[in-house]
Design a protein around this motif. Structure first.
Motif, PDB file in Angstrom:
ATOM      1  N   ARG A 196       0.841  -1.206   0.000  1.00  0.00           N
ATOM      2  CA  ARG A 196       0.000   0.000   0.000  1.00  0.00           C
ATOM      3  C   ARG A 196       0.871   1.249   0.000  1.00  0.00           C
ATOM      4  N   ILE A 197       1.934   1.225   0.791  1.00  0.00           N
ATOM      5  CA  ILE A 197       2.862   2.362   0.830  1.00  0.00           C
ATOM      6  C   ILE A 197       3.503   2.553  -0.540  1.00  0.00           C
ATOM      7  N   LYS A 198       3.883   1.448  -1.166  1.00  0.00           N
ATOM      8  CA  LYS A 198       4.462   1.515  -2.511  1.00  0.00           C
ATOM      9  C   LYS A 198       3.491   2.203  -3.469  1.00  0.00           C
ATOM     10  N   GLY A 199       2.219   1.854  -3.388  1.00  0.00           N
ATOM     11  CA  GLY A 199       1.210   2.493  -4.228  1.00  0.00           C
ATOM     12  C   GLY A 199       1.101   3.979  -3.947  1.00  0.00           C
ATOM     13  N   GLN A 200       1.215   4.357  -2.688  1.00  0.00           N
ATOM     14  CA  GLN A 200       1.160   5.773  -2.333  1.00  0.00           C
ATOM     15  C   GLN A 200       2.372   6.521  -2.891  1.00  0.00           C
ATOM     16  N   VAL A 201       3.535   5.913  -2.820  1.00  0.00           N
ATOM     17  CA  VAL A 201       4.750   6.538  -3.358  1.00  0.00           C
ATOM     18  C   VAL A 201       4.627   6.678  -4.875  1.00  0.00           C
ATOM     19  N   GLU A 202       4.064   5.669  -5.512  1.00  0.00           N
ATOM     20  CA  GLU A 202       3.859   5.749  -6.962  1.00  0.00           C
ATOM     21  C   GLU A 202       2.891   6.877  -7.317  1.00  0.00           C
ATOM     22  N   ALA A 203       1.910   7.129  -6.456  1.00  0.00           N
ATOM     23  CA  ALA A 203       0.989   8.246  -6.682  1.00  0.00           C
ATOM     24  C   ALA A 203       1.732   9.580  -6.605  1.00  0.00           C
ATOM     25  N   ILE A 204       2.689   9.678  -5.698  1.00  0.00           N
ATOM     26  CA  ILE A 204       3.514  10.895  -5.620  1.00  0.00           C
ATOM     27  C   ILE A 204       4.310  11.054  -6.910  1.00  0.00           C
ATOM     28  N   GLU A 205       4.895   9.970  -7.365  1.00  0.00           N
ATOM     29  CA  GLU A 205       5.675  10.013  -8.600  1.00  0.00           C
ATOM     30  C   GLU A 205       4.808  10.463  -9.779  1.00  0.00           C
TER      31      GLU A 205
END
Length: 92
Positions: free
Chosen positions: A17-26
């Motif tokens: 889930r955190i990875k998905g959030q970081v990808e949203a930032i990207e």
């Protein structure tokens, strides 16, 4: 054996889930979104990682520090719960 082995799937799900959030930032940065859109995304990641840290620390305390069989001078249950409440308050 580490307590993270027993909670492996739960912890991996949180990391994903955190990875998905970081990808949203990207994605937001790539599309040149405004800082008003990016800052909440960053705050969400910070909160999610703090929650993950709190969960791992809580498991460490419960499984490695307060087990009277392994540590005869371990904290009693009330002291352990007070410590965990403090951790939850300041890491989240």
């Amino acid at each position: 054996m580490s307590h993270t082995v027993y909670e492996k799937q739960k912890l991996i799900a949180r990391v994903r889930r955190i990875k998905g959030q970081v990808e949203a930032i990207e994605r937001a940065l790539e599309t040149e979104a405004g800082c008003d859109r990016i800052m909440p995304l960053i705050a969400a990641v910070r909160g999610a990682t703090a929650g993950l840290m709190a969960e791992v620390v809580e498991g460490h305390v419960l499984h490695h520090l307060v087990d009277p069989d392994k540590h005869p001078g371990a904290l009693n249950d009330d002291a352990a719960q007070q410590l965990l409440e403090l951790i939850r308050t300041y890491l989240k």
